[in-house]
Enzyme design. Sequence first.
Site, PDB file in Angstrom:
ATOM      1  N   ASP A 230       4.677   7.277  -1.453  1.00  0.00           N
ATOM      2  CA  ASP A 230       3.768   6.279  -0.918  1.00  0.00           C
ATOM      3  C   ASP A 230       4.130   4.920  -1.532  1.00  0.00           C
ATOM      4  O   ASP A 230       4.377   4.815  -2.739  1.00  0.00           O
ATOM      5  CB  ASP A 230       2.325   6.653  -1.266  1.00  0.00           C
ATOM      6  CG  ASP A 230       1.318   5.691  -0.668  1.00  0.00           C
ATOM      7  OD1 ASP A 230       0.822   5.978   0.427  1.00  0.00           O
ATOM      8  OD2 ASP A 230       1.037   4.655  -1.295  1.00  0.00           O
ATOM      9  N   GLU A 273       2.472   4.108   5.309  1.00  0.00           N
ATOM     10  CA  GLU A 273       3.448   3.859   4.240  1.00  0.00           C
ATOM     11  C   GLU A 273       3.817   5.125   3.493  1.00  0.00           C
ATOM     12  O   GLU A 273       4.381   5.070   2.389  1.00  0.00           O
ATOM     13  CB  GLU A 273       2.891   2.808   3.262  1.00  0.00           C
ATOM     14  CG  GLU A 273       1.717   3.263   2.423  1.00  0.00           C
ATOM     15  CD  GLU A 273       0.370   3.018   3.078  1.00  0.00           C
ATOM     16  OE1 GLU A 273      -0.611   2.874   2.335  1.00  0.00           O
ATOM     17  OE2 GLU A 273       0.294   2.968   4.326  1.00  0.00           O
TER      18      GLU A 273
END
Length: 373
Positions: A230, A273
């Site tokens: 992430d 993301e």
Amino acid sequence: MNNRILQQENAQLKKTLQIAVKEAQRNEEILKRFMDIEVQMLACGKLSQLINLLLVDFKHTFKLSVVTIYLHNKDQLAESLLQDVDPALKKHLRIVQELQSISEIFPERKIRAGELDRPLRKQLFPDNPFILSSVLLPLINKDRLIGSLHLGARELNRYHSEYRYDYLERLSALLAVCIENCIIQENLAYLSSTDTLTKLYNRHSFDLEIDKALQRASRTQQCLSLLFLDIDHFKQVNDNYGHSGGDAILKTFASILKKQLRNTDFLARFGGEEFAILLPDCEPQQAAQISNNLRAVVADHMFKTGSIKNIKVTTSIGVSSYLPIHNDMQSFSELAKILLQTSDQALYQAKFSGRNKVVYKAIPLLARQLNCS
């Protein structure tokens, strides 16, 4: 009319009949060859398979000296599908960006047969200067010229403008349809399996791959590690630099990851993301080392945002591994779910403990027998 004349006429009739029978048998054999090729063409699921079939099997089946193909790369959809064409055959394949170069060969959009003038022969058969006759087939689908197929022979009378080429006309029409179908189907498959922004595999592809990867790992008794990544504080990137800046970061981040991995590794954009990486035949210690290397490379990189200012970003990584001792789940789908959940929990711990970190978490052992059916 005496018997001798009758016998002569009889013999002549027999000879004529034999010639006709042989011609019919020859035509039947040719028709069968065309039908066999057509069946093979229809069975091709990939454009590269279709091109290989034409350049190798078609040439061999019809005893041609050379076969060459022009393909129009309309909307840049064809060229990327031809990576698997045999390198030795690529010299006989030309990807055309402008349709005019094909249109000039067929001013009337009809088959051309016979002896070619030297400039055109050199253009179409550059490595075969002794082609004495040829037939050039325009590939037309839905009234649109998409390419051309060129058959060359060293025999002067093999192809002649006065011959009829019904079989070849039928073949060229079918070939044009097959080419278009391959291009459409392959591009649809690509779009359904690929993230349009980063050009990585998408979540759907990942879900399919993790099941297959776990089955391979179970069968070969190897480890399979999963990295869940992430980008830290990504919302702030979007807030400060807009979605275009965020998109630039995502594309660069994906490119960095891809360059660091092996060909056997599977990288996907999981969503937003978040990214996921499957590392086959990779034990926990090695997976942790790879994760730290990725984290360090990302942290050292200056990311362009599309504005004057470049920035640095970091990533947090959760790691978990399937081990052969984990053959105690109910199904591979359940095992995939648990492996992903464990990596996600490790990622949460990495972010909760300060970000820009790697955390490994082991899969909990369950006392259920693995069902391989």
